[in-house]
Design an enzyme around this catalytic site. Structure first.
Site, PDB file in Angstrom:
ATOM      1  N   HIS A   1       0.835  -1.219   0.000  1.00 57.97           N
ATOM      2  CA  HIS A   1       0.000   0.000   0.000  1.00 57.97           C
ATOM      3  C   HIS A   1       0.869   1.268   0.000  1.00 57.97           C
ATOM      4  CE1 HIS A   1      -3.869  -2.097   0.938  1.00 57.97           C
ATOM      5  NE2 HIS A   1      -3.036  -2.974   1.456  1.00 57.97           N
TER       6      HIS A   1
ATOM      7  N   ASN B   1     -10.234  -2.770   2.780  1.00 54.97           N
ATOM      8  CA  ASN B   1      -9.981  -2.736   1.340  1.00 54.97           C
ATOM      9  C   ASN B   1     -11.293  -2.464   0.606  1.00 54.97           C
ATOM     10  OD1 ASN B   1      -7.218  -3.232   1.185  1.00 54.97           O
ATOM     11  ND2 ASN B   1      -7.453  -5.447   1.123  1.00 54.97           N
TER      12      ASN B   1
ATOM     13  N   TYR C   1       1.005  -4.169  12.195  1.00 55.21           N
ATOM     14  CA  TYR C   1       0.988  -2.750  11.823  1.00 55.21           C
ATOM     15  C   TYR C   1       1.771  -1.890  12.806  1.00 55.21           C
ATOM     16  CZ  TYR C   1      -2.236  -3.900   8.129  1.00 55.21           C
ATOM     17  OH  TYR C   1      -2.778  -4.440   6.996  1.00 55.21           O
TER      18      TYR C   1
END
Ligand code: HEM
Length: 495
Positions: free
Chosen positions: A54, A127, A334
Site C-alpha cells: 500500500h 480494502n 501494523y
C-alpha cells in the site's frame, strides 16, 4: 522573528540562500558553511521507508455522521447519537506497487479510515473488497512476494502470481473479484470500502456481537478495462480526488454494518471468521448507520498522507477484535511496521494524534514531543504524556492519582472472548474449508460481458505460467463452476 524571515531550522535568520561561502570567486568552499551542511544533510534524510504494501496512496479528511444509533450493540461513544459527527482521515491506496507506481493497476484498493473519536482513535483498515486472498497471516509475506516484482529481474511477473494461486485455493474468491470487471476502479471516489474482517461490538451489559463494516460509494461503482486503464495518466486517481475536493465536490459513502450474534456464530453454516468468505446479505442484511464525507485535502502530503499510521489494533471502548486469524496477525504487524517506518512516537505526529487527552507512562524515544504532539506548541496541546510532565509519576501504579496521575478504566474491558470449535493448540489446517461455493456464486451472477472480461483477464496472466499451474487453476475454476473453467480454457487457447 517575523513570519517572512527565512531562517535556519534553529530559527536564526539566513543571510544568503543562493551562494555557499567560498574562498574567493573561483575558490573551494569552507568549513563554516554550516547552513549549506544543514540543507544537504536534511535533504539526505527526506525519505522514510515507504510502506512495504500500500505504498502508493492518497488521503483526505472528512466527517462521519451517525444516522442510526448503535447503542443496543455498543457503548462506543461516537456511535450513540443520531447526528453526532466524528472527524475522519481516509487513505486510499493500491497494494503492490511502490510510491510512484501507476494508479490504475489491477489490484485491490486500500480503504483505511481513522476515526478521531473522543475516546481515542479507531482505525478501520480495510480494502475495496469484502474478502481477502488468505485466511492465515503466516501466508501474507509469501503472497505479497508472489505479487510484487520478480526477485531476479525486478520486473512484474504474472506467472509468479498464478503459481501462488495454484497452490492456494483459499485465494480463488478474491482472485475472481480482482480479475473481474471490478478489478480496476476508475477513481477512489468510485470504490466501496469494507472491513472485510469480522470485528466485534460490545455493550454496557457485556453482550458481544460480531460485525462487518461496509462503506458504499454514493458516487457509484465505476471501473476501467485493461485497455482503458492503459490510456490513463499515471497519477490520475490521486488527481481526481484532490481536484474534486478542491472544487467542493465532496465524495461520500453510506456506512452500513452486518451484525451476527455470538449464538449464531456457533451454528452458522459459513465460518464467520474466515476472511475468504462473505456473510450473504439475505442472512445478515445491511443496516444503514451513517454517512462518511471527505471534505478537506491535506496541506502537506508527506506530513499527513505519508506519515499517517493506521493500525487494526487501534480500537476504542465498545469495538474490538474477533477470532479471525488474519485479523489477529494484523494486530501485531501494523504497530511493528510503524515503529520501523516512522518510530516509537508515531502517535505524537499530528495526523496520528488522538483529539482527546492522551495520558500514559511510556517515555522518551526519538522525537518525543515532551507532552505535546510533534508540531504542536505546548499551549495548544491535548497530549499529556505523564512521564514527561514535570511533577507526575513515570511509573504505575503510584500514589499520585489526586495530583492527576492517570489511572485505568476497568469497565471498558471487552467481555471474555469465547473459544469456538476445536480449542486444542496446534497447527490447524484450513484446507477443508469450502473455497469454491462463494467464488462460483459470484461467477454465476456475472452477465456474459462480465464473464468474458473475467476469462480474458485471467488468461492474460495465466498464459505466461507453466502447464502444471494452468491445470491446477482450471481445476479450481471447475470446482467453482464448470462454465468458469471452460471459459478460461477457451480464452487461454486464444491468448
Ligand atoms: C496478515 C495479513 C496482513 C499483514 C501482515 C499486513 C501488513 C501490512 C503492513 C505491514 C502495512 C504497511 C503499514 C504501514 O507501513 O503503515 C499494511 C498496509 C495496509 N494494509 Fe495490510 N496486511 C495484512 C492484511 C490486510 C488486509 C486483510 C487488509 C484489508 C482488509 C489490509 C489492508 C491494508 C491497508 C488499507 C493498508 C494501508 C494503510 C494506509 O493507508 O496507510 N491488509 N499492511
Amino acid at each position: 522573528m517575523s513570519k517572512t524571515t527565512l531562517t535556519t531550522s534553529a530559527g536564526a535568520p539566513v543571510a544568503d540562500d543562493n551562494n555557499s561561502i567560498s574562498v574567493g570567486a573561483r575558490g573551494p568552499l569552507t568549513f563554516d558553511n554550516h547552513y549549506l551542511f544543514e540543507k544537504l544533510a536534511h535533504f539526505n534524510r527526506e525519505r522514510i521507508p515507504e510502506r512495504v504494501v500500500h505504498a502508493r496512496g492518497t488521503a483526505a479528511y472528512g466527517t462521519f455522521t451517525v444516522t442510526k444509533s448503535l447503542s443496543d450493540y455498543t457503548f462506543a461513544n461516537f456511535l450513540q447519537t443520531v447526528g453526532s459527527q466524528t472527524e475522519v482521515f481516509l487513505r486510499f491506496s493500491t497494494v503492490g506497487g511502490g510510491q510512484d507506481s501507476n494508479d490504475y493497476a489491477r489490484d485491490p484498493r486500500g480503504f483505511a479510515v481513522k476515526f478521531y473519536t473522543n475516546e481515542g482513535n479507531w482505525d478501520m483498515v480495510g480494502n475495496n473488497t469484502p474478502v481477502f486472498f488468505l485466511n492465515d497471516p503466516i501466508k501474507f509475506p509469501d503472497f505479497i512476494h508472489s505479487q510484487k516484482k520478480d526477485a531476479r529481474t525486478n520486473l512484474p511477473n504474472s506467472a509468479n502470481a498464478f503459481e501462488f494461486w495454484a497452490n492456494h485455493p483459499q485465494s480463488l474468491h478474491q482472485m475472481t473479484i480482482l480479475m473481474s470487471d471490478r478489478g480496476i476502479p476508475l477513481s477512489y471516489r468510485n470504490v466501496h470500502g469494507f472491513s472485510s474482517h469480522t470485528l466485534s461490538f460490545y455493550n454496557a451489559q457485556g453482550k458481544r456481537s460480531w460485525v462487518k463494516w461496509h462503506f458504499k460509494t454514493n458516487q457509484g461503482i465505476k471501473t476501467l478495462t485493461n485497455e482503458e486503464a492503459a490510456k490513463m495518466p499515471v497519477n490520475g486517481a490521486q488527481k481526481d480526488l484532490v481536484d474534486a475536493i478542491d472544487r467542493g465536490e465532496f465524495p461520500s459513502w453510506t456506512v452500513k454494518v452486518q451484525i451476527m450474534s455470538e449464538a449464531d456464530a456457533r451454528t452458522y453454516g459459513i465460518n464467520p471468521f474466515d476472511l475468504t468468505k462473505v456473510w450473504p446479505h439475505k442472512d445478515y442484511p445491511l443496516i444503514e448507520i451513517g454517512q462518511l464525507e471527505l471534505n478537506k485535502n491535506v496541506r502537506n502530503y508527506f506530513a499527513e498522507t505519508e506519515q499517517v499510521a493506521f493500525a487494526p489494533s487501534n480500537f476504542v471502548p465498545g469495538i474490538n477484535a474477533s477470532p479471525d486469524k488474519m485479523l489477529q496477525g494484523r494486530l501485531l504487524a501494523y504497530q511493528d511496521a510503524h515503529r520501523y517506518r516512522i518510530g516509537a512516537n508515531v502517535n505524537q505526529i499530528p495526523v496520528n494524534a488522538a483529539k482527546c487527552p492522551v495520558n500514559h507512562y511510556q517515555r522518551d524515544g526519538a522525537f518525543s514531543g515532551m507532552g505535546c504532539p510533534v508540531g504542536h506548541s505546548s499551549d495548544e496541546a491535548s497530549y499529556t504524556n505523564a512521564a514527561h510532565t514535570i511533577s507526575a509519576a513515570n511509573f504505575f501504579p503510584n500514589d499520585r492519582a489526586s495530583d492527576g496521575a492517570p489511572v485505568t478504566t476497568p469497565h471498558v474491558a471487552p467481555p471474555l472472548m469465547p473459544v469456538l470449535g476445536d480449542a486444542w493448540i496446534g497447527y490447524h489446517n484450513q484446507d477443508a474449508e469450502d473455497y469454491y461455493t462463494q467464488a462460483g456464486n459470484l461467477f454465476r451472477i456475472m452477465n456474459d460481458n462480465q464473464k468474458a472480461q473475467l476469462f480474458g483477464n485471467i488468461a492474460g496472466g495465466l498464459s505466461t505460467a507453466s502447464a502444471s499451474i494452468q491445470e491446477r487453476m482450471l481445476a479450481q475454476f471447475a470446482k467453482a463452476d464448470p462454465a468458469y473453467a471452460e471459459g478460461v480454457k477457451q480464452a487461454l487457447a486464444a491468448a
